[in-house]
Design an enzyme around this catalytic site. Structure first.
Site, PDB file in Angstrom:
ATOM      1  CB  CYS A 273       1.281   1.358  -5.556  1.00  0.00           C
ATOM      2  SG  CYS A 273       1.180   1.711  -3.787  1.00  0.00           S
TER       3      CYS A 273
ATOM      4  CD  GLU B 129       5.092   2.132  -4.307  1.00  0.00           C
ATOM      5  OE1 GLU B 129       5.545   1.058  -4.735  1.00  0.00           O
ATOM      6  OE2 GLU B 129       4.749   2.284  -3.112  1.00  0.00           O
TER       7      GLU B 129
ATOM      8  CG  HIS C   4       1.984   0.797  -0.103  1.00  0.00           C
ATOM      9  ND1 HIS C   4       1.715  -0.206  -0.992  1.00  0.00           N
ATOM     10  CD2 HIS C   4       1.780   0.276   1.129  1.00  0.00           C
ATOM     11  CE1 HIS C   4       1.360  -1.302  -0.324  1.00  0.00           C
ATOM     12  NE2 HIS C   4       1.387  -1.021   0.960  1.00  0.00           N
TER      13      HIS C   4
ATOM     14  CB  CYS D 187       1.201  -3.417  -3.885  1.00  0.00           C
ATOM     15  SG  CYS D 187       0.211  -1.934  -3.549  1.00  0.00           S
TER      16      CYS D 187
END
Length: 152
Positions: free
Chosen positions: A113, A84, A82, A110
């Site tokens: 993260c 992040e 991701h 999410c």
């Protein structure tokens, strides 16, 4: 912007950069960009995609699409990281502390993260779009991380 002397506000400026970073994404399903800022200075950027040296989904196809995995579920069944995660890893790779910084991200983090953001010492999450993960928001709230949604 109406007048030529008007400049974008800080949120608009940084979210615009996050949108630009997202354009580097190699994900076939969703393009996400993130950047970490402290004292109005950019510390690191990241976008979602495969790890360095690993073939992109555009080359091998999307495992999540093949398996019909809905958005927000089974994050481990993905070739990519991701945005992040990548922004945190880029800061770590270059020895940059993220304590008391702000992360700007084009989509809500999410739960995975969110946990990383909490432990990285980030104090605020600024996002543009939602993501189907209420547990992430709950964790951020419990950890007293400020969360704001802004318009693009």
């Amino acid at each position: 912007m109406g007048k030529k002397d008007q400049r974008p506000g800080w949120d608009e400026y940084f979210m615009g950069i996050a949108d630009l970073v997202a354009q580097r994404s190699t994900c076939l399903r969703r393009k996400v960009g993130a950047l970490v800022v402290k004292d109005r200075r950019i510390l690191a950027t990241g976008y979602n995609g495969t790890p360095s040296g690993v073939r992109h989904c555009s080359e091998v196809g999307c495992l999540r699409t093949k398996l019909k995995i809905p958005s927000g579920e089974r994050h481990e069944l993905c070739r990519g990281l991701h945005a992040e995660q990548n922004v945190l890893l880029q800061a770590s790779l270059h020895g940059v502390s993220l304590k008391d910084s702000v992360v700007y991200v084009t989509n809500q983090p999410c739960i995975i993260c969110a946990k990383m953001i909490i432990n990285a010492g980030i104090k605020e999450v600024v996002m543009a779009d939602r993501y189907p993960d209420s547990m992430a928001l709950s964790f951020l709230k419990e950890a007293k991380i400020k969360v704001r949604k802004v318009k693009r």
